[in-house]
Design a protein around this motif. Structure first.
Motif, PDB file in Angstrom:
ATOM      1  N   UNK A  21       5.077  -2.991  -8.668  1.00  0.00           N
ATOM      2  CA  UNK A  21       4.320  -3.041  -7.411  1.00  0.00           C
ATOM      3  C   UNK A  21       3.508  -1.767  -7.190  1.00  0.00           C
ATOM      4  N   UNK A  22       3.896  -0.681  -7.844  1.00  0.00           N
ATOM      5  CA  UNK A  22       3.180   0.578  -7.640  1.00  0.00           C
ATOM      6  C   UNK A  22       1.956   0.712  -8.544  1.00  0.00           C
ATOM      7  N   UNK A  52       6.646   7.558  -6.621  1.00  0.00           N
ATOM      8  CA  UNK A  52       7.837   8.330  -6.959  1.00  0.00           C
ATOM      9  C   UNK A  52       9.043   7.944  -6.106  1.00  0.00           C
ATOM     10  N   UNK A  53       8.812   7.308  -4.970  1.00  0.00           N
ATOM     11  CA  UNK A  53       9.911   6.907  -4.093  1.00  0.00           C
ATOM     12  C   UNK A  53      10.416   5.497  -4.398  1.00  0.00           C
ATOM     13  N   UNK A  80      10.875  -7.299  -0.980  1.00  0.00           N
ATOM     14  CA  UNK A  80      10.226  -6.365  -0.066  1.00  0.00           C
ATOM     15  C   UNK A  80      10.575  -4.909  -0.337  1.00  0.00           C
ATOM     16  N   UNK A  81      11.596  -4.658  -1.136  1.00  0.00           N
ATOM     17  CA  UNK A  81      11.836  -3.283  -1.566  1.00  0.00           C
ATOM     18  C   UNK A  81      10.754  -2.861  -2.540  1.00  0.00           C
ATOM     19  N   UNK A  82      10.219  -3.826  -3.247  1.00  0.00           N
ATOM     20  CA  UNK A  82       9.184  -3.523  -4.231  1.00  0.00           C
ATOM     21  C   UNK A  82       9.810  -3.072  -5.533  1.00  0.00           C
ATOM     22  N   UNK A  83       9.037  -3.170  -6.567  1.00  0.00           N
ATOM     23  CA  UNK A  83       9.515  -2.765  -7.879  1.00  0.00           C
ATOM     24  C   UNK A  83       8.520  -1.786  -8.471  1.00  0.00           C
ATOM     25  N   UNK A 108       0.841  -1.202   0.000  1.00  0.00           N
ATOM     26  CA  UNK A 108       0.000   0.000   0.000  1.00  0.00           C
ATOM     27  C   UNK A 108       0.876   1.252   0.000  1.00  0.00           C
ATOM     28  N   UNK A 109       1.929   1.236   0.797  1.00  0.00           N
ATOM     29  CA  UNK A 109       2.837   2.384   0.854  1.00  0.00           C
ATOM     30  C   UNK A 109       3.491   2.617  -0.509  1.00  0.00           C
TER      31      UNK A 109
END
Length: 166
Positions: A130-131, A97-98, A124-127, A90-91
């Motif tokens: 993921x956004x 942008x982050x 877990x850093x996400x790609x 969710x974050x």
């Protein structure tokens, strides 16, 4: 009615059905809407499956008072893991942008290529993928709905842990 529904094996089996039903729903949405799951989506599915397996084991075991507490703790740990993954997702969706803008490597590639610790760090850093918000229900994204489901299943597990056996 509640006593019979939540008593022993029935309650645990209900948790199992709910957990794997959510995984089935995710697979249905993936096929129906041609969605490609990101690494965090897959991680959430794994957390739902872990919860489901724990519910199934508890249903098969039909634990006594102490066993219900132990299973309850294990369920809460699995649900909390899912909550953490969903919250991170969710974050990432709220702050694209982050996170790196381009799509990163897929889950399978990461797991096959990197050692486990490095793979988990990358997941877990996400790609960038993921956004992406590809589907919503009542204005809620899939990770938000997953978060609600993890909280619900965790609370249900606590209820089962402290419910008197019929």
């Amino acid at each position: 009615m509640c006593n019979k529904l939540f008593a022993g094996r029935r309650g645990y089996f209900l948790g199992f059905v709910a957990s794997f039903g959510l995984v089935g729903l995710a697979l249905f949405l993936q096929q129906k809407y041609n969605l490609e799951p990101c690494p965090l989506c897959i991680s959430q599915r794994i957390a739902f499956m872990a919860l489901g397996i724990l519910f199934l084991l508890a249903a098969l075991h039909n634990p006594g008072r102490v066993g219900r507490k132990v299973y309850g703790l294990l369920h809460v740990i699995a649900a909390a893991t899912g909550i953490g993954i969903a919250a991170r997702h969710i974050w990432i969706q709220a702050n694209p942008d982050k996170v790196m803008a381009e799509c990163g490597a897929g889950f399978d590639y990461i797991m096959e290529t990197f050692p486990l610790k490095k793979a988990l760090d990358l997941i877990f850093k996400g790609t960038g993928e993921c956004s992406a918000i590809d589907w919503t229900l009542f204005g809620l994204t899939i990770p938000q709905l997953s978060l609600i489901a993890f909280v619900g299943l965790g609370l249900f597990a606590v209820l089962l842990a402290f419910h008197k056996k019929a």
